[in-house]
Motif scaffolding. Structure first.
Motif, mmCIF file in Angstrom:
data_model
loop_
_atom_site.group_PDB
_atom_site.id
_atom_site.type_symbol
_atom_site.label_atom_id
_atom_site.label_comp_id
_atom_site.label_asym_id
_atom_site.label_seq_id
_atom_site.Cartn_x
_atom_site.Cartn_y
_atom_site.Cartn_z
ATOM 1 N N PRO A 145 -43.137 42.449 -25.313
ATOM 2 C CA PRO A 145 -43.029 42.435 -26.768
ATOM 3 C C PRO A 145 -41.605 42.630 -27.273
ATOM 4 O O PRO A 145 -40.818 43.574 -26.671
ATOM 5 C CB PRO A 145 -44.032 43.399 -27.206
ATOM 6 N N THR A 146 -41.175 41.896 -28.332
ATOM 7 C CA THR A 146 -39.995 42.270 -28.762
ATOM 8 C C THR A 146 -39.856 41.636 -30.421
ATOM 9 O O THR A 146 -40.999 41.307 -31.020
ATOM 10 C CB THR A 146 -38.953 41.053 -27.997
ATOM 11 N N THR A 147 -38.794 41.962 -31.077
ATOM 12 C CA THR A 147 -38.726 41.746 -32.182
ATOM 13 C C THR A 147 -37.280 41.189 -32.598
ATOM 14 O O THR A 147 -36.599 41.348 -32.087
ATOM 15 C CB THR A 147 -39.161 43.064 -33.162
ATOM 16 N N MET A 148 -37.103 40.431 -33.606
ATOM 17 C CA MET A 148 -35.885 39.633 -34.040
ATOM 18 C C MET A 148 -35.370 40.148 -35.268
ATOM 19 O O MET A 148 -34.165 40.064 -35.628
ATOM 20 C CB MET A 148 -36.036 38.079 -34.163
ATOM 21 N N THR A 149 -35.760 41.431 -35.752
ATOM 22 C CA THR A 149 -35.533 42.099 -36.799
ATOM 23 C C THR A 149 -34.148 43.116 -36.856
ATOM 24 O O THR A 149 -33.697 43.128 -37.904
ATOM 25 C CB THR A 149 -36.537 42.857 -37.527
ATOM 26 N N GLY A 150 -33.923 43.322 -35.739
ATOM 27 C CA GLY A 150 -32.840 44.043 -35.316
ATOM 28 C C GLY A 150 -31.564 43.078 -35.736
ATOM 29 O O GLY A 150 -30.253 43.767 -35.895
ATOM 30 N N ARG A 151 -31.569 41.820 -35.453
ATOM 31 C CA ARG A 151 -30.437 40.872 -35.523
ATOM 32 C C ARG A 151 -30.656 40.074 -36.903
ATOM 33 O O ARG A 151 -29.517 39.726 -37.565
ATOM 34 C CB ARG A 151 -30.343 39.963 -34.508
ATOM 35 N N TRP A 152 -31.815 39.635 -37.329
ATOM 36 C CA TRP A 152 -31.982 38.857 -38.485
ATOM 37 C C TRP A 152 -32.570 39.822 -39.574
ATOM 38 O O TRP A 152 -33.712 40.349 -39.214
ATOM 39 C CB TRP A 152 -32.630 37.546 -38.011
ATOM 40 N N PRO A 153 -32.178 39.499 -40.888
ATOM 41 C CA PRO A 153 -33.081 39.938 -41.873
ATOM 42 C C PRO A 153 -33.935 39.158 -42.519
ATOM 43 O O PRO A 153 -34.273 37.856 -41.854
ATOM 44 C CB PRO A 153 -31.899 40.444 -42.994
ATOM 45 N N GLY A 154 -34.793 39.286 -43.496
ATOM 46 C CA GLY A 154 -35.770 38.166 -44.108
ATOM 47 C C GLY A 154 -37.173 38.647 -43.734
ATOM 48 O O GLY A 154 -37.599 38.860 -42.709
ATOM 49 N N GLY A 155 -38.084 38.111 -44.692
ATOM 50 C CA GLY A 155 -39.243 38.177 -44.611
ATOM 51 C C GLY A 155 -40.085 37.406 -43.619
ATOM 52 O O GLY A 155 -41.113 38.035 -42.905
ATOM 53 N N ALA A 202 -35.928 28.949 -33.202
ATOM 54 C CA ALA A 202 -35.114 28.711 -31.904
ATOM 55 C C ALA A 202 -33.985 28.878 -32.411
ATOM 56 O O ALA A 202 -33.091 29.479 -31.267
ATOM 57 C CB ALA A 202 -35.389 27.104 -31.529
ATOM 58 N N ASN A 203 -33.059 28.485 -33.267
ATOM 59 C CA ASN A 203 -31.831 28.765 -33.723
ATOM 60 C C ASN A 203 -31.468 30.070 -34.042
ATOM 61 O O ASN A 203 -30.337 30.579 -34.019
ATOM 62 C CB ASN A 203 -31.468 28.007 -34.930
ATOM 63 N N GLY A 204 -32.451 31.243 -33.837
ATOM 64 C CA GLY A 204 -32.069 32.662 -34.185
ATOM 65 C C GLY A 204 -32.304 33.282 -32.804
ATOM 66 O O GLY A 204 -31.969 34.601 -32.630
ATOM 67 N N VAL A 209 -22.934 34.481 -31.226
ATOM 68 C CA VAL A 209 -22.256 35.254 -31.874
ATOM 69 C C VAL A 209 -23.367 35.880 -33.011
ATOM 70 O O VAL A 209 -24.134 35.118 -33.520
ATOM 71 C CB VAL A 209 -20.939 34.999 -32.696
ATOM 72 N N GLY A 210 -23.092 37.023 -33.411
ATOM 73 C CA GLY A 210 -24.241 37.574 -34.344
ATOM 74 C C GLY A 210 -24.055 36.822 -35.756
ATOM 75 O O GLY A 210 -22.821 36.573 -36.497
ATOM 76 N N PRO A 211 -25.210 36.704 -36.502
ATOM 77 C CA PRO A 211 -25.066 36.286 -37.959
ATOM 78 C C PRO A 211 -24.065 36.943 -38.908
ATOM 79 O O PRO A 211 -23.855 36.524 -39.950
ATOM 80 C CB PRO A 211 -26.600 36.293 -38.325
ATOM 81 N N ASP A 212 -23.884 38.265 -38.505
ATOM 82 C CA ASP A 212 -22.845 38.957 -39.221
ATOM 83 C C ASP A 212 -21.366 38.637 -39.005
ATOM 84 O O ASP A 212 -20.545 39.171 -39.802
ATOM 85 C CB ASP A 212 -23.139 40.534 -39.256
ATOM 86 N N GLU A 213 -21.046 37.965 -38.173
ATOM 87 C CA GLU A 213 -19.811 37.543 -37.588
ATOM 88 C C GLU A 213 -19.450 35.998 -38.025
ATOM 89 O O GLU A 213 -18.588 35.795 -38.506
ATOM 90 C CB GLU A 213 -19.621 37.733 -36.180
#
Length: 277
Positions: A145-155, A202-204, A209-213
């Protein structure tokens, strides 16, 4: 829900619970997005993933053809995808007994934001020659199990369920994703539409590089399938390439719980993040 979510046009007001769905139907062509459809690059927009499922569902509802199998879904992102109320219209571009091309368009205030074209091909009896050299992914049950919320925001990203198959490294990842909410509140959708509601993520999953960069949104989504999905779990074996001149490509082998079933590609515009002011 929060005042900020209300302000960007998502369904609900403070103290009102959001439905367990990405969209709510308002009438035959109008829908309203919920917080679960909220984008990652901008809180006021929809994520392409949720919108992908809605457009596929609209094609199936408005132009049912049980004798044809959808083989290609080609989405073009024509601009900002606004949250809130949108209109979805469909038409048959190329009618046919064995081959058909159908189109769906999402718009708001007369401005189109996504256009989908779907090739549908006649079903045939080719089980005797069916086969692929692609190996199936490890099962969902065997992935972590994993989550993408540590890297990406949004509902939308927060709504996804994830399982890691192969640890992420820049430009490379393999994982299972599922969009667990209904595409449209109170409506049954096909396994294909529910599957497509998770594919754009898939693109995330394998960012270089991070979306904050750096910004690297996709301008399209091209999905080729050789059969219909058997469930909503999307297996993505993903590579991301950045060219030297501002263009990138995310390409993924697509799997479901029955094995390999197609490919997806996304063309990226790679550019510096916008600066405030």
């Amino acid at each position: 829900m929060t005042t900020s979510a209300q302000a960007v046009g998502h369904l609900g007001t403070d103290g009102e619970e959001y439905p367990d769905a990405y969209f709510v139907r308002l009438d035959a062509t109008r829908f309203r997005s919920t917080l679960h459809a909220q984008g990652a690059w901008n809180a006021a927009e929809q994520h392409m993933g949720a919108a992908s499922g809605l457009l596929a569902h609209a094609v199936e509802v408005n132009h049912p053809r049980a004798d044809l199998l959808p083989s290609r879904f080609s989405y073009d992102i024509l601009g900002f995808i606004p949250g809130g109320e949108v209109e979805v219209t469909t038409r048959v571009v190329r009618p046919g007994r064995t081959i058909e091309l159908v189109e769906a368009t999402m718009s708001q205030g007369g401005r189109s934001c996504i256009r989908l074209s779907v090739w549908r091909l006649v079903r045939g009896g080719t089980a005797a020659v069916a086969g692929t050299h692609r190996e199936a992914l490890p099962s969902v049950a065997d992935a972590l199990p994993t989550t993408m919320t540590g890297r990406w925001p949004g509902g939308y990203i927060a709504s996804l369920e994830g399982r890691t198959v192969r640890e992420h490294r820049p430009g490379r990842a393999t994982m299972w994703l599922r969009a667990p909410h209904a595409v449209v509140a109170g409506e049954e959708v096909s396994a294909t539409a529910q599957f497509l509601a998770a594919v754009d993520a898939a693109n995330g999953i394998a960012v270089r590089v991070g979306p904050d960069e750096l910004a690297f949104p996709n301008v399209d989504l091209g999905v080729h399938l050789v059969r219909e999905p058997v469930s909503a779990w999307v297996g993505l074996d993903t590579h991301v390439t950045f060219g030297a001149s501002g263009v990138g490509l995310t390409e993924s082998a697509l799997h479901d719980e029955a094995g390999y079933l197609g490919q997806v590609a996304q063309s990226l515009t790679v550019r510096p993040l916008p600066t405030a002011g």
